[in-house]
Scaffold this active site. Structure first.
Site, PDB file in Angstrom:
ATOM      1  N   THR A  96       0.848  -1.187   0.000  1.00 15.46           N
ATOM      2  CA  THR A  96       0.000   0.000   0.000  1.00 15.46           C
ATOM      3  C   THR A  96       0.881   1.234   0.000  1.00 15.46           C
ATOM      4  O   THR A  96       1.497   1.568   1.013  1.00 15.46           O
ATOM      5  CB  THR A  96      -0.934   0.010   1.227  1.00 15.46           C
ATOM      6  OG1 THR A  96      -1.794  -1.123   1.172  1.00 15.46           O
ATOM      7  CG2 THR A  96      -1.793   1.275   1.230  1.00 15.46           C
ATOM      8  N   LYS A 171      -6.899   1.781  -3.297  1.00 15.36           N
ATOM      9  CA  LYS A 171      -6.612   1.215  -1.978  1.00 15.36           C
ATOM     10  C   LYS A 171      -6.642   2.296  -0.903  1.00 15.36           C
ATOM     11  O   LYS A 171      -7.175   2.073   0.195  1.00 15.36           O
ATOM     12  CB  LYS A 171      -5.238   0.531  -1.997  1.00 15.36           C
ATOM     13  CG  LYS A 171      -4.771   0.022  -0.624  1.00 15.36           C
ATOM     14  CD  LYS A 171      -5.738  -0.992  -0.035  1.00 15.36           C
ATOM     15  CE  LYS A 171      -5.391  -1.355   1.398  1.00 15.36           C
ATOM     16  NZ  LYS A 171      -4.109  -2.042   1.533  1.00 15.36           N
ATOM     17  N   LYS A 239      -0.812   5.600   8.529  1.00 17.54           N
ATOM     18  CA  LYS A 239      -0.025   5.896   7.323  1.00 17.54           C
ATOM     19  C   LYS A 239      -0.936   6.002   6.106  1.00 17.54           C
ATOM     20  O   LYS A 239      -0.804   6.913   5.282  1.00 17.54           O
ATOM     21  CB  LYS A 239       1.025   4.809   7.131  1.00 17.54           C
ATOM     22  CG  LYS A 239       1.861   4.933   5.849  1.00 17.54           C
ATOM     23  CD  LYS A 239       1.354   4.031   4.725  1.00 17.54           C
ATOM     24  CE  LYS A 239       1.475   2.556   5.088  1.00 17.54           C
ATOM     25  NZ  LYS A 239       1.055   1.680   3.957  1.00 17.54           N
TER      26      LYS A 239
END
Length: 288
Positions: A96, A171, A239
């Protein structure tokens, strides 16, 4: 049959690579901490000493790394992917990361004569173990089809989203929704407790109506029991929220709710909860 490489054997990567080995594929693995390779080797995988050695031995290599910095290091550092990339090699980065990082890695792979596909996943530890992840791929369409036999063992559905960067962005949007849902869910459980309600009855009410969803069902009882066994680390959720907010800045899209959720997860990290499951946000909310 294509020999597959796999780089990165954390919570997600170890389960995903194990599914490939169990499916009968020949798999070569590498991890920054070599000890994490041992369970995969016991299953039948082969261990390499560097990312370079992996791509030199395999036709297609998957990477599942913690963040953009790790994804770039595995690609560009000494002993990395680019040093050993054979012409025509397929590199599939399932980490990711933001679209910019994905495009940077993709351009470098193409410049060396390789092929590149980004394929981040939606799902955490249990779906990774069960092979029921959702795979959000973009980039080289031919490589997507070539990798499908392996993708089908790691996920229950694979989406091809077009040009490189679309997978990374999708995502981030998905995880932004998940982070926002967890933030309001944690606050709702805390409010129910402090308001004198039985939070377990709140779970039953939510499960019986339009707000029923697998995350509330799977996390709620564990959160109330103080069980924050790591499936998706809280630091990674924060994050991903940070990267989603950066994307919002780039396209001038206000993200008020996501920004608030990000602040909640930042508070949880400041309390030392970063290595716990992202549902440990509940602990930070209750502490106020």
């Amino acid at each position: 049959m294509t020999k597959f490489g796999f780089l990165g054997l954390g919570i997600m990567g170890s389960a995903m690579a194990a599914n490939l080995v169990r499916a009968g594929f020949e798999v070569v693995v590498w991890n920054r901490n070599p000890e994490k390779c041992a369970p995969l080797v016991a299953l039948g995988a082969r261990q390499a000493d560097s990312p370079r050695q992996v791509v030199e031995q395999c036709g297609v290599t998957f990477a599942m790394l913690a963040d953009p910095a790790a994804a770039e290091a595995v690609c560009f550092a000494g002993g990395g992917v680019l040093e050993g990339l054979p012409p025509g090699h397929g590199y599939v980065d399932m980490s990711t990361v933001d679209a910019e990082t994905s495009q940077k890695i993709g351009a470098a792979v193409l410049a060396r004569g390789g092929r590149f596909l980004e394929a981040p996943v939606s799902g955490s530890k249990k779906p990774a173990e069960e092979g029921t992840l959702l795979i959000l791929a973009a980039g080289d369409a031919g490589l997507f089809e070539e990798a499908r036999p392996a993708l089908d063992k790691m996920g229950k559905q694979s989406f091809y989203l077009g040009e490189l960067g679309n997978g990374a962005q999708m995502k981030l949007v998905v995880n932004m929704v998940m982070g926002g849902m967890m933030a309001i869910f944690a606050e709702a459980l805390a409010l129910a407790e402090k308001g004198g309600l039985d939070p377990r009855q709140l779970l039953e009410v939510l499960a019986g109506g339009a707000l029923a969803n697998p995350m509330f069902k799977g996390k709620g009882s564990a959160m109330l029991a103080g069980d924050f066994t790591v499936n998706f680390p809280l630091k990674h959720m924060q994050k991903d929220l940070r990267l989603a907010l950066r994307l919002g800045d780039e396209v001038a899209q206000p993200l008020f709710a996501a920004a608030t959720a990000n602040e909640a997860f930042k508070k949880a990290r400041s309390l030392g909860l970063g290595e716990e499951d992202f549902s440990a946000l509940f602990r930070a909310v209750k502490a106020d």
